[in-house]
Each structure stands twice: as C-alpha cells, then as structure tokens.
Design a protein around this motif. Structure first.
Motif, PDB file in Angstrom:
ATOM      1  N   TYR A 100     -27.357  28.135 -22.645  1.00 61.11           N
ATOM      2  CA  TYR A 100     -27.900  27.806 -23.953  1.00 61.11           C
ATOM      3  C   TYR A 100     -29.418  27.646 -23.923  1.00 61.11           C
ATOM      4  CZ  TYR A 100     -23.071  26.792 -25.283  1.00 61.11           C
ATOM      5  OH  TYR A 100     -21.723  26.890 -25.547  1.00 61.11           O
ATOM      6  N   ARG A 115     -31.024  25.432 -25.377  1.00 62.40           N
ATOM      7  CA  ARG A 115     -31.365  24.014 -25.245  1.00 62.40           C
ATOM      8  C   ARG A 115     -31.464  23.593 -23.782  1.00 62.40           C
ATOM      9  NH1 ARG A 115     -26.161  24.121 -27.537  1.00 62.40           N
ATOM     10  NH2 ARG A 115     -24.489  23.297 -26.217  1.00 62.40           N
ATOM     11  N   PHE A 116     -30.710  24.249 -22.873  1.00 62.41           N
ATOM     12  CA  PHE A 116     -30.845  23.959 -21.445  1.00 62.41           C
ATOM     13  C   PHE A 116     -32.225  24.384 -20.949  1.00 62.41           C
ATOM     14  CE2 PHE A 116     -25.996  24.520 -20.639  1.00 62.41           C
ATOM     15  CZ  PHE A 116     -25.773  23.251 -21.141  1.00 62.41           C
ATOM     16  N   SER A 169     -34.948  24.873 -22.729  1.00 60.73           N
ATOM     17  CA  SER A 169     -35.993  24.044 -23.335  1.00 60.73           C
ATOM     18  C   SER A 169     -36.087  22.692 -22.648  1.00 60.73           C
ATOM     19  CB  SER A 169     -35.708  23.847 -24.830  1.00 60.73           C
ATOM     20  OG  SER A 169     -35.750  25.090 -25.502  1.00 60.73           O
ATOM     21  N   LEU A 170     -34.938  22.111 -22.324  1.00 63.18           N
ATOM     22  CA  LEU A 170     -34.938  20.810 -21.655  1.00 63.18           C
ATOM     23  C   LEU A 170     -35.531  20.931 -20.256  1.00 63.18           C
ATOM     24  CD1 LEU A 170     -34.131  17.826 -21.646  1.00 63.18           C
ATOM     25  CD2 LEU A 170     -31.863  18.524 -20.845  1.00 63.18           C
ATOM     26  N   LEU A 184     -35.284  14.888 -23.947  1.00 61.76           N
ATOM     27  CA  LEU A 184     -33.889  14.674 -24.325  1.00 61.76           C
ATOM     28  C   LEU A 184     -33.726  14.551 -25.836  1.00 61.76           C
ATOM     29  CD1 LEU A 184     -32.667  12.227 -21.545  1.00 61.76           C
ATOM     30  CD2 LEU A 184     -31.727  14.486 -22.040  1.00 61.76           C
ATOM     31  N   TYR A 240     -33.225  17.917 -27.127  1.00 62.58           N
ATOM     32  CA  TYR A 240     -31.871  18.365 -26.766  1.00 62.58           C
ATOM     33  C   TYR A 240     -30.839  17.792 -27.733  1.00 62.58           C
ATOM     34  CZ  TYR A 240     -27.368  18.410 -24.441  1.00 62.58           C
ATOM     35  OH  TYR A 240     -26.029  18.563 -24.183  1.00 62.58           O
ATOM     36  N   ARG A 241     -30.943  16.483 -28.013  1.00 60.26           N
ATOM     37  CA  ARG A 241     -30.004  15.870 -28.953  1.00 60.26           C
ATOM     38  C   ARG A 241     -30.097  16.546 -30.329  1.00 60.26           C
ATOM     39  NH1 ARG A 241     -31.779  11.029 -26.126  1.00 60.26           N
ATOM     40  NH2 ARG A 241     -30.001   9.987 -25.127  1.00 60.26           N
ATOM     41  N   ALA A 244     -30.871  19.555 -30.947  1.00 66.05           N
ATOM     42  CA  ALA A 244     -30.269  20.888 -30.887  1.00 66.05           C
ATOM     43  C   ALA A 244     -28.757  20.834 -31.079  1.00 66.05           C
ATOM     44  CB  ALA A 244     -30.606  21.547 -29.547  1.00 66.05           C
ATOM     45  N   THR A 273     -31.584  17.949 -16.886  1.00 65.14           N
ATOM     46  CA  THR A 273     -30.662  19.058 -17.143  1.00 65.14           C
ATOM     47  C   THR A 273     -29.358  18.894 -16.361  1.00 65.14           C
ATOM     48  OG1 THR A 273     -31.824  20.344 -15.451  1.00 65.14           O
ATOM     49  CG2 THR A 273     -32.425  20.747 -17.739  1.00 65.14           C
ATOM     50  N   VAL A 285     -27.305  16.537 -18.447  1.00 65.43           N
ATOM     51  CA  VAL A 285     -26.827  17.246 -19.628  1.00 65.43           C
ATOM     52  C   VAL A 285     -25.669  18.170 -19.270  1.00 65.43           C
ATOM     53  CG1 VAL A 285     -27.483  19.144 -21.153  1.00 65.43           C
ATOM     54  CG2 VAL A 285     -28.874  17.068 -21.062  1.00 65.43           C
ATOM     55  N   GLU A 325     -22.083  18.021 -20.985  1.00 63.88           N
ATOM     56  CA  GLU A 325     -21.512  19.151 -21.725  1.00 63.88           C
ATOM     57  C   GLU A 325     -20.134  19.540 -21.169  1.00 63.88           C
ATOM     58  OE1 GLU A 325     -23.090  21.826 -23.878  1.00 63.88           O
ATOM     59  OE2 GLU A 325     -25.056  20.904 -24.208  1.00 63.88           O
TER      60      GLU A 325
END
Length: 597
Positions: free
Chosen positions: A377, A379-380, A382-383, A389, A392-393, A395, A437, A440, A444
C-alpha cells in the motif's frame, strides 16, 4: 467451505436444541448447500452445513472418533502430511476428506492441535469425556466465527444473522463499533474493554473469535481463550524473492481441488496475476473472472487482465457492474456481510462470486493479502519515508473526525464522550522500540486484514456457495513476510512488494506491464457510479438517507442531507465515500431492526 454453529445452554432440553439446530441449518444453507447435520448433547448443540469439495461422496460431517465430534469450515492444506503422520501411529481413515484429521489431532494435542494446521478454518469440537467445547480459528483469520455470551448461555456461528437468531433476534448497534466503522470503513482493532471475550463488532454483545485463537467452553467453568503459537518467522534471507519462488508454486498447487472445478479471480494487478499464472501452470486449463465497469471508465483494469489471460491461455470472463445495479444489489450485499463494510469493492465482489457460481465453479483462488504481507500500500511507503503515524491513520479513514462530529447527533456524541473521545483511534501502534512500519504491518495483519478484507471475502463468496482460497495467507508465505524488514519490501525508487515483483519478473509469473504498473484497487470509483445514468444511484441513496425513520437518532439529519448536497455539488471521491458509508450503514440498520428493505 461450510458454515458452523453451536449453542451451550443448560436450560434447554434436547427437543429445543434440535429445533435450534434445524433453524440454524436453514439460515446458513447458502454457505453449505450440499447437506447439513447437527448433534445435541446435554445442554449443548453443535452443527454445520456443507459445501462438498473434498471427497464429496464420503466426507460428510461430523467426524466422530477418538472421543470427539467435530464440525469445521474451511480447508486443511497440510492434511495429507498430517494423515501420513497419524496413520503411522495407528489411526485408520475412512475418507479422503481433509477434515478427518481433526478428531485424532484434538485427541492427542487438545486445543494446541490448531497449531499443527496450515489452512483456513474454524473448528467446532465437542469432547465427550469432559463435555468441553473447543473452538479454533486459523491464524490469518480467513474463516470468521462470531460469539455471544450472556450469563451461562454461549452461542457461536459463522455469520452474524444466524447468531442473532440464537439470541432471539435482538440487535442494537454498538456505539464504539459505529465510530470505528465510520473511522476505518469496518469494525476492527483491539477490544475496548480489557479482558473482553473476542474482537469487537458493530452489534452490541457480539464478538468475533480472534484469528489464531482457541476458545474452550464448558457448562461448569468459565470460558478460556488462548492464542495459538505463530509459525516462526524465517531467518532473514539475502534473497527473499528466491525464497518465495522456491515455495509459492508448490503451495498453490497444493490448494487446487481435485474433486470439483475451480477458477481464479483476476483483477489485472500483480497479486491476482501471479496466482492465476501459477494455478494455470500447476493445473492446466483455467477460467478467470474479472470485474469491468458497465459504462466507459478510465478506472478499468481489463487490458491488463486480458494480457495475463493471453499469457496463461486462460479463458477470461467479464463481470460488469455499474451504478444502476446498486439499488438492487447493495441491500443483498449488506445482508450477506452481516455487519457494514464500506469498501466500494463489496458490490463488485458480490456480483463476481454470483457469476462464478452460476458458471459452475464452487472454488475460486484470489490474490488477497499480498499487500499486507509484502507492503503493497502507498500508506506503507509514505510511513516509511515520513514516520508520520497520523498520516497513516488518516489514510485508513472512512469519514474523518471533523465530519463525524458534524454528522453525529448530540445524543450520540454524548454517549461516545462518556466512553472515550470519539476521535481516538483504536490502533495499537506502539513503536518506541521499532520501525513504525513494522508496528503497522503487525497491526494490519492481526486486525485490519481479517475484518476489512477476509471477512468480506468469506461472506460474499459464501452467499453464493463459493469457497474463496487465499494463497498469500499460507503459513509459509506469512512467515516469510514477517521475516522481512520494511527495506526488503520497499524499493528506493518508490517500488512496493519488491520480493513478489522480483520473483514475478525472474520467473515469468506476470507480464512485465503488470509487474511495473501502479497499484489500483479492484473496484470502481464511487463518484462515477453514484452519478451514472443521470444519478440513478444517488437519487436512491437520497431516498434511503432522508426517509423520516433513517439513522434512528444516531445522526443529525440536517447534516446528513448537507453531505448529500455537497457531494452533488463537488462530486469528489471523498464526499462520495461519506455518502456511501452512511448508505451502507442505514441499509444494515433497517435489516437488523426488521424495517423496510
């Protein structure tokens, strides 16, 4: 794939428990249309319905041997190896069904038998000597099991509507679950109460057995829940792509059924293309199904799916979905889900499996879970670059906090504030001692994947008597994913899922155009579909959401109507999702209250 159910209630006699068993089997027949059975013991009911895939002629449930009566839902992929081990110790088998290994394993290992299973499953076992129930769920959470516990009464079922029937049809939305749904598009995250028996749902008093857990129940003792040991992560490899290449083709070959036809779900993205290619190599002629928009759209993936089909020799079937289908399909989809999920993919997934079954396929392989395992993803990425974070939230968000506060009624806001702040995010992302990450990824895999993706996949395939198999959730694959650092998964040039993409390039698992293309969800643009055909779907959504009985006091009706008006004016995807989230929720509220549909 089947459905399972049960009830522990010492107050009910045998006749009453038998009646419950027959009613539950009828309510779950779609998930197991080929047969059903239940057994009644002193104050205990266990049962299930069957979709006959493994040894269709002989593999009927329950399996009763070694002092256990066992029903299960799913597939045990390492059953052949387990059978050989058990046979060497003197166990004799009468069928070729994978589930026949469960009773002798439970007799030897108790609840820890779940740690020996590689597959997707919920297992319901009654031990005759101790009058104990053992419930098991697979580590990835592919097969759900819902629970309620009221006094000395304990019920469980593969689907929420069946479970609610056991409770006498009583259902109220859980306000914490409501806020999670609008925040995260589905209800997931750690339970809000310490020691809660299971993960949260949107139904007050209903929980979900966590992935990779065993629950033991007895008429004379409180329930106990324990985690199954994880498959150990592999030692970190210098070439994870080659590790995957050595094992993944064999894992997919093991998953191809030998007794019934099967197909593949093909989006045209990397994950499903790899699965379809390896399935075709292992099993020969293959049919693949892909979703296409009913009206012209830049959001179609059909050209890529066609390239994969041509490269593998697969026959490609197109499943068209459009905005005009929503008024007919979405109420059916919400009913099949059992609780709201606002991913736009729910409608196309439902239609896809409807077409798969109509074409005669009871089994379909999918590419789900690769993004969680291998970091697919945005978001991974970007983080990993920013360490933010908060972004990420955001997203993950369905309806951001400011919008939720505006939409909620005063009563709802007051109730949420009395429990916790409504802008809290139930994400266990403590990462003081590790890369964010990595935290996260753990979150996930443990929380988001089972609910947002896998429950949806299970329910929408089961609605049409199809078993969806998920190769990227095999234990070997998830163990490989957990062994990798973020730097192993993400390339310096913005690439994601580097081990999978590298293996696909080296071994021809997908055309180069598919490996190199940007990621795109296997779905449609909500704004396009709500406005399609002159806004047919939007007008229907307006009628549903502005009905005088809508939302039942949970929301401020004036602001719901403002959201509709702002979407019609701005036509943004962000506002489209807010409308969609409210629409899915309202349809579900109607259904659980017995109102109009």
């Amino acid at each position: 794939m089947c459905r399972v159910f049960g009830l522990l209630d010492p107050r009910l006699n045998h006749d009453e428990l038998h009646r419950q068993g027959h009613e539950l089997a009828r309510s779950l027949r779609h998930g197991g249309p080929d047969g059903h059975a239940h057994r009644v013991f002193d104050g205990i009911l266990v049962g299930g319905t069957r979709l006959a895939i493994s040894d269709p002629e002989q593999g009927w449930q329950p399996f009763t041997t070694d002092g256990f009566t066992v029903f299960y839902n799913g597939e045990i992929y390492n059953a052949p190896a387990l059978r050989r081990t058990l046979a060497a110790s003197g166990v004799r088998f009468r069928t070729r069904c994978d589930g026949e290994v469960l009773a002798p394993l439970l007799a030897r290992h108790g609840a820890a038998a779940g740690e020996l299973l590689d597959g997707m499953f919920t297992v319901v076992a009654y031990e005759h000597r101790t009058r104990r129930l053992i419930l098991l769920r697979d580590r990835s959470g592919i097969k759900p099991l819902y629970l309620f516990h009221e006094g000395g009464r304990f019920g469980f079922a593969s689907e929420i509507p069946a479970l609610l029937a056991l409770r006498g049809g009583r259902a109220q939305p859980d306000l914490d679950g409501l806020d999670r749904y609008l925040r995260l598009k589905a209800v997931f995250g750690a339970a809000p109460e310490p020691g809660a028996l299971g993960d949260p749902t949107l139904v007050e008093g209903v929980r979900s057995l966590p992935p990779g857990h065993a629950l033991q129940l007895s008429p004379d003792a409180p329930p106990t829940m324990t985690a199954l040991a994880e498959v150990p992560a592999r030692a970190r490899s210098t070439d994870p792509a080659e590790d995957l290449a050595k094992r993944f083709p064999d894992l997919i070959a093991e998953m191809l059924p030998t007794d019934v036809p099967y197909c593949a779900v093909l989006s045209g993205g990397l994950d499903s293309s790899v699965v379809a290619t390896l399935a075709a190599r292992a099993g020969g002629s293959l049919t693949a199904f892909t979703v296409v928009p009913r009206r012209p759209s830049a959001y179609t993936e059909l050209p890529f799916a066609q390239q994969v089909a041509q490269a593998t020799g697969a026959r490609l079937e197109q499943v068209a979905v459009g905005g005009a289908d929503l008024p007919e399909l979405l109420p059916e989809v919400v009913r099949a889900l059992g609780q709201p999920n606002s991913d736009p993919i729910i409608v196309s997934t439902y239609r896809l499996f409807q077409t798969v079954r109509a074409a005669g396929y009871p089994v379909a392989l999918t590419g789900d879970a690769s993004d969680e395992v291998f970091g697919g993803y945005d978001r991974f990425r970007s983080l990993a670059q920013s360490g933010d974070l908060g972004a990420y939230r955001q997203a993950l968000s369905g309806v951001p906090a400011a919008w939720r506060r505006r939409l909620y009624s005063e009563d709802t806001l007051h109730a949420l504030h009395s429990r916790r702040r409504p802008d809290d995010t139930p994400l266990d992302l403590s990462c003081a001692d590790r890369d964010p990450t990595e935290a996260v990824t753990t979150f996930e895999l443990r929380h988001r994947l089972p609910v947002y993706h896998l429950q949806r996949l299970d329910h929408l395939s089961a609605a049409h008597s199809v078993e969806a198999r998920v190769p990227f959730c095999r234990d070997d694959v998830t163990a490989l994913g957990r062994s990798l650092r973020t730097s192993d998964k993400l390339g310096p040039d913005g690439a994601v899922k580097v081990p999978l993409a590298t293996a696909a390039t080296r071994h021809g698992w997908a055309p180069e155009s598919v490996v190199d293309r940007p990621k795109q969800p296997f779905t449609f643009r909500l704004s396009e579909h709500l406005l399609e055909d002159g806004g047919t779907a939007l007008e229907w959504a307006r009628q549903v959401l502005t009905d005088p009985s809508a939302q039942r006091g949970l929301f401020d009706q004036e602001h719901v109507e403002k959201t509709l008006a702002e979407f019609e004016e701005q036509r943004s995807e962000f506002l489209a999702h807010a409308v969609w989230s409210l629409l899915v929720l309202e349809l579900w509220l109607q259904q659980i209250s017995g109102g109009r549909r």
